[in-house]
Design an enzyme around this catalytic site. Structure first.
Site, short mmCIF file in Angstrom:
data_model
loop_
_atom_site.label_atom_id
_atom_site.label_comp_id
_atom_site.label_asym_id
_atom_site.label_seq_id
_atom_site.Cartn_x
_atom_site.Cartn_y
_atom_site.Cartn_z
N TRP A 162 -18.72 52.76 -14.78
CA TRP A 162 -18.92 51.97 -13.56
C TRP A 162 -18.53 50.52 -13.82
CZ3 TRP A 162 -18.77 55.73 -10.59
CH2 TRP A 162 -19.49 56.90 -10.81
N ASP A 163 -18.83 50.02 -15.01
CA ASP A 163 -18.41 48.66 -15.36
C ASP A 163 -16.88 48.55 -15.39
OD1 ASP A 163 -20.75 47.19 -15.58
OD2 ASP A 163 -20.98 47.53 -17.73
N VAL A 164 -16.23 49.55 -15.96
CA VAL A 164 -14.76 49.51 -16.04
C VAL A 164 -14.17 49.52 -14.63
CG1 VAL A 164 -12.72 50.81 -16.78
CG2 VAL A 164 -14.65 50.53 -18.34
N GLY A 167 -14.76 46.17 -12.93
CA GLY A 167 -13.87 45.11 -13.42
C GLY A 167 -12.50 45.18 -12.76
#
Lengths: 408, 408
Positions: A162-164, A167
């Site tokens: 989810w962070d990737v 970003g």
């Protein structure tokens, strides 16, 4: 070498952890000038694990490649003033900030807009209502930990997916908002909630509609591909290999390469399924695996790979991180993605550029800065401070610069 | 409502599966006109699972929201001619194609460039050398299946994280290349290999450098957060909850909310660790969990949630896909991300817009088209065909249009 599709953009990043730093790095890798502002001593992620034996963060250097780094006392009026001055500095491609910090006070969009009416402010929050959430807490509610791994229990992902994704959405927000500013002269605030990235993705992949329309959530399938045939098998020498058939031709390649077409053909009448369709092969997945398992168990990985490469079977080898780096030729400087780069404080490491290969060129693999190494050059170059003025700021503690003998 | 930051862009998508369709959908959700070209009857993903009881693909409709759909006989000269004419049609924001199909022949960049010198061609491949790979075969080599889940064996992800990241990179490629074209007048070919997305991400997260510098790959940690304290716990009523402390304040919230500060304090002298640091809490993770486990086991989920919300503990509840849709208020029309939308062939389903919220506005949630519903309107509107000419194309079988009584 062309400077890249985002040449001329200047983005100020005030960030920590994965998503917002990945945004800035992605933009830098496509040619933008990205200036990361940190508090003196670094933000909360500056010492995040993994560390080298000397205690330097491999995590931090890996997520800040190609940026400039300046350090300001962000609790002081002077530090905040310099930060907003840099964000709102004039210039056609400047006036852009990306952050995942709370944007109250000096970093508030309306405050920035008073200084530069066409400023672009891109902000990551946890939830859409502003409450906090991180990848580790967004993931459990996504449904995926229940559907991943063994049927009982929950399996957290290790890849912060989810962070990737967040970003990359943030990077798209910057370029999209700048496109609109070029056309209309107007800036804007763009917000992204990490949990909305999860929710949108779960819905985009059909899981929400499946519950609503069919009344059931997706069944956990362990290591099986859903809706087609694909899974892992163990070889005679203790390795594992993944095969998948997303098309009829790929399925035919498996039956030909293994020489098991006749045995597999008995599955159709045995189970009443149609092995010429993805759905039929999915329904018969356990029977297919029962036929294939001893075939793999009788062969070494290299024997299987030779056969599968020759017959164009869609397959891959399981590797841990060490095996990826030491075994896989794609993870080496033989792949144009990578170069060996000297990373200050870390060592010479295989460093990627953007995976996007622009025909007209873009920056090559670059190291991360040393924290606070660019403070003086940015203050003199972008904010027109004299060296005397920078010295006064250094002496007052409002800024620090690791490149001129003052501790960061 | 503003038309969105990508208003004026026209993107032709020729795609299948997840990444390239997600690219087109992402661009459409930000205001681009995205026209998906499929072979008559649909591409290879048109019937992909999950299906409704009537056999319609929930997968396909979920990944094609907000696009137009035209169907051409792509094996015929006439169908290929219409496709290239549409890709290379004049217009400042047109002349853009995204594909994950092989680009030999009529879809080759040089062929397209002969028709429109400033064309932008964005292509997804499997590996950088052009050999095939899909998310299912890229993931096993990434190191993550070995590091995810139980310590023995491998755990495939269910979320196609590499496809999702690749789709967002492709969207960034389109907007980046169009920015460069606005500045220079030049188009270009941009390529992305799915396995390069994996490799770059593994390196960006520090895993490659960790192997090279420290000589070891990351240890599998099950459901524990790496390098900090965080993991899942079971409650008295059979639910699971995730907690995480990425900061000292978040750790203090856990000790306060549970009232276990005194017990936890014994861990420091017992193990010789410093619980005031992320690293110390990670080293002591099993001891911390031993103290916390009975506390959770004695309380219901709602009791724990009430306490944790009051004390600002960073936490979340595990939900399967069904519980996400029925329990989580973020997954409902109460979240501005979503609206209930009538999806032809599927039903009324909760449909997301882009998770990026642009202050100046963007399109709302939109349905996917019916396959081939826009053929006539695109041929007459963009390629200046008369209705008589379209009828001749329909009769010859070179095109089909599901909206005018001819089977798609």
């Amino acid at each position: 070498m062309n400077a890249g599709p985002l040449a001329g953009l200047r983005v100020v990043e005030i960030s920590a952890f994965v998503a917002a730093p990945l945004c800035g790095m992605t933009l830098a890798q496509l040619g933008a000038e990205v200036i990361r502002i940190d508090p003196i001593g670094g933000n909360i992620d500056v010492n995040r694990w993994p560390l080298t034996a000397e205690g330097n963060s491999i995590y931090w250097s890996s997520l800040n490649k190609g940026k400039k780094s300046i350090t300001l006392d962000l609790k002081s009026d002077e530090g905040q003033r310099l930060a907003t001055e840099l964000i709102c500095a004039p210039g056609n491609g400047a006036g852009i900030v990306v952050t995942n910090l709370p944007t109250r006070g000096w970093l508030d969009y309306d405050t920035l807009r008073a200084l530069r009416p066409d400023v672009i402010a891109v902000t990551l929050t946890g939830n859409h209502d502003g409450t906090p959430a991180v990848d580790y807490t967004v993931n459990p509610s996504s449904g995926f930990p229940t559907a991943t791994g063994p049927a009982d229990g929950v399996t957290n992902h290790v890849l912060p997916a989810w962070d990737v994704a967040a970003g990359l959405y943030l990077a798209l927000a910057v370029v999209g908002a700048e496109r609109e500013r070029q056309r209309t002269g107007e800036g804007q605030s763009v917000t992204l909630a990490l949990s909305d990235v999860m929710l949108a993705t779960v819905a985009n992949l059909g899981y929400v509609a499946e519950v609503q329309v069919n009344g059931t959530g997706r069944e956990p399938t362990g290591n099986h591909v859903y809706g087609a045939f694909g899974r892992d098998f163990a070889t005679a020498d203790g390795r594992r290999i993944m095969i998948a058939a997303m098309t009829g031709r790929q399925w035919a390649a498996i039956t030909t390469a293994t020489g098991l077409a006749e045995r597999l053909a008995h599955i159709e009448p045995m189970l009443g399924v149609d092995l010429s369709t993805d759905g039929g092969r999915y329904q018969a997945r356990d029977a297919i695996a029962t036929v294939l398992t001893p075939w793999f168990a009788a062969r070494t990985l290299s024997d299987v790979e030779e056969l599968f490469t020759r017959h164009h079977v869609l397959h891959s080898v399981y590797r841990d991180f060490g095996q990826l780096v030491t075994e896989d030729p794609r993870c080496s400087a033989a792949n144009p993605l990578f170069a060996e780069v000297d990373q200050p404080g870390i060592g010479t490491v295989l460093t990627p550029r953007s995976p996007l290969a622009f025909g007209r060129g873009e920056p090559g693999p670059a190291a991360a800065p040393v924290l606070g190494a660019d403070t003086t050059s940015v203050l003199t170059g972008h904010l027109a401070r004299t060296f005397e003025q920078v010295n006064a700021l250094l002496n007052s503690g409002a800024v620090s610069d690791s490149s001129c003998g003052v501790a960061p």
